[in-house]
Design a protein around this motif. Sequence first.
Motif, PDB file in Angstrom:
ATOM      1  N   UNK A  59       0.849  -1.190   0.000  1.00  0.00           N
ATOM      2  CA  UNK A  59       0.000   0.000   0.000  1.00  0.00           C
ATOM      3  C   UNK A  59       0.888   1.245   0.000  1.00  0.00           C
ATOM      4  N   UNK A  60       1.314   1.633  -1.201  1.00  0.00           N
ATOM      5  CA  UNK A  60       2.178   2.794  -1.376  1.00  0.00           C
ATOM      6  C   UNK A  60       1.562   3.735  -2.398  1.00  0.00           C
ATOM      7  N   UNK A  61       2.149   4.937  -2.510  1.00  0.00           N
ATOM      8  CA  UNK A  61       1.623   5.925  -3.448  1.00  0.00           C
ATOM      9  C   UNK A  61       2.691   6.931  -3.833  1.00  0.00           C
ATOM     10  N   UNK A  62       2.396   7.659  -4.901  1.00  0.00           N
ATOM     11  CA  UNK A  62       3.246   8.757  -5.357  1.00  0.00           C
ATOM     12  C   UNK A  62       2.474  10.062  -5.212  1.00  0.00           C
ATOM     13  N   UNK A  63       3.174  11.079  -4.734  1.00  0.00           N
ATOM     14  CA  UNK A  63       2.602  12.416  -4.611  1.00  0.00           C
ATOM     15  C   UNK A  63       3.674  13.412  -5.017  1.00  0.00           C
ATOM     16  N   UNK A  64       3.263  14.524  -5.597  1.00  0.00           N
ATOM     17  CA  UNK A  64       4.240  15.488  -6.105  1.00  0.00           C
ATOM     18  C   UNK A  64       5.043  16.189  -5.023  1.00  0.00           C
ATOM     19  N   UNK A  65       4.459  16.451  -3.855  1.00  0.00           N
ATOM     20  CA  UNK A  65       5.162  17.294  -2.885  1.00  0.00           C
ATOM     21  C   UNK A  65       5.235  16.769  -1.452  1.00  0.00           C
ATOM     22  N   UNK A  66       4.430  15.799  -1.078  1.00  0.00           N
ATOM     23  CA  UNK A  66       4.467  15.316   0.305  1.00  0.00           C
ATOM     24  C   UNK A  66       5.789  14.603   0.584  1.00  0.00           C
ATOM     25  N   UNK A  67       6.305  14.723   1.801  1.00  0.00           N
ATOM     26  CA  UNK A  67       7.564  14.049   2.146  1.00  0.00           C
ATOM     27  C   UNK A  67       7.411  12.525   2.092  1.00  0.00           C
ATOM     28  N   UNK A  68       8.500  11.852   1.725  1.00  0.00           N
ATOM     29  CA  UNK A  68       8.491  10.394   1.726  1.00  0.00           C
ATOM     30  C   UNK A  68       8.200   9.904   3.138  1.00  0.00           C
ATOM     31  N   UNK A  69       7.408   8.851   3.240  1.00  0.00           N
ATOM     32  CA  UNK A  69       7.046   8.297   4.536  1.00  0.00           C
ATOM     33  C   UNK A  69       5.734   8.830   5.086  1.00  0.00           C
ATOM     34  N   UNK A  70       5.174   9.853   4.473  1.00  0.00           N
ATOM     35  CA  UNK A  70       3.888  10.399   4.930  1.00  0.00           C
ATOM     36  C   UNK A  70       2.793   9.368   4.702  1.00  0.00           C
ATOM     37  N   UNK A  79     -17.725   5.341  -3.666  1.00  0.00           N
ATOM     38  CA  UNK A  79     -18.199   4.202  -2.875  1.00  0.00           C
ATOM     39  C   UNK A  79     -17.854   4.286  -1.391  1.00  0.00           C
ATOM     40  N   UNK A  80     -17.087   5.280  -0.980  1.00  0.00           N
ATOM     41  CA  UNK A  80     -16.755   5.469   0.428  1.00  0.00           C
ATOM     42  C   UNK A  80     -15.640   4.588   0.946  1.00  0.00           C
ATOM     43  N   UNK A  81     -15.075   3.716   0.122  1.00  0.00           N
ATOM     44  CA  UNK A  81     -13.987   2.848   0.572  1.00  0.00           C
ATOM     45  C   UNK A  81     -12.702   3.652   0.707  1.00  0.00           C
ATOM     46  N   UNK A  82     -11.896   3.299   1.731  1.00  0.00           N
ATOM     47  CA  UNK A  82     -10.654   4.026   1.935  1.00  0.00           C
ATOM     48  C   UNK A  82      -9.506   3.077   2.259  1.00  0.00           C
ATOM     49  N   UNK A  83      -8.302   3.574   2.056  1.00  0.00           N
ATOM     50  CA  UNK A  83      -7.086   2.821   2.306  1.00  0.00           C
ATOM     51  C   UNK A  83      -6.009   3.811   2.756  1.00  0.00           C
ATOM     52  N   UNK A  84      -5.113   3.357   3.612  1.00  0.00           N
ATOM     53  CA  UNK A  84      -3.988   4.186   4.035  1.00  0.00           C
ATOM     54  C   UNK A  84      -2.744   3.728   3.299  1.00  0.00           C
ATOM     55  N   UNK A  85      -2.073   4.666   2.645  1.00  0.00           N
ATOM     56  CA  UNK A  85      -0.886   4.367   1.854  1.00  0.00           C
ATOM     57  C   UNK A  85       0.290   5.197   2.348  1.00  0.00           C
ATOM     58  N   UNK A  86       1.485   4.728   2.028  1.00  0.00           N
ATOM     59  CA  UNK A  86       2.711   5.430   2.406  1.00  0.00           C
ATOM     60  C   UNK A  86       3.316   6.055   1.156  1.00  0.00           C
TER      61      UNK A  86
END
Length: 127
Positions: A59-70, A79-86
């Motif tokens: 469960x990982x993701x890419x973001x343009x500006x957030x620090x790694x490990x966030x 559908x309201x489904x959610x997941x926590x990714x790093x």
Amino acid sequence: MKYCLLLCSIFLFLKVQAQEDTTGLDSTATIKSGLATYYHRKFEGRKTSSGVRYRKSRFTAAHRSLPFGTMVTVTNISNGKSVTVKINDRGPFTKKYIIDVSESAAKEIGIFGKGHSKVKISYDVES
């Protein structure tokens, strides 16, 4: 004097309105919405910007500006489904999308196979 009172009352109204919008949230929580997409299978095993290898099962993701490990909670609005990714990579590199999630995270929230979906992301901002 009239203008000063008018500006003060507008400021107080906006401040109260902003407090109502964040009721029940941690004061450092940030919420944004936009489109999310997911990694193509061809990236399996390739190094990400942080140096770790992309694995579709994590469960990982890419973001343009957030620090790694966030840690970011991604919620599919339809559908309201959610997941926590790093966050461990940079991207997506098009302004159309706000986050790029792994294949397993996309399956978890129901966007795999659709290509993209409107999501809400929330995360804690470090002081």
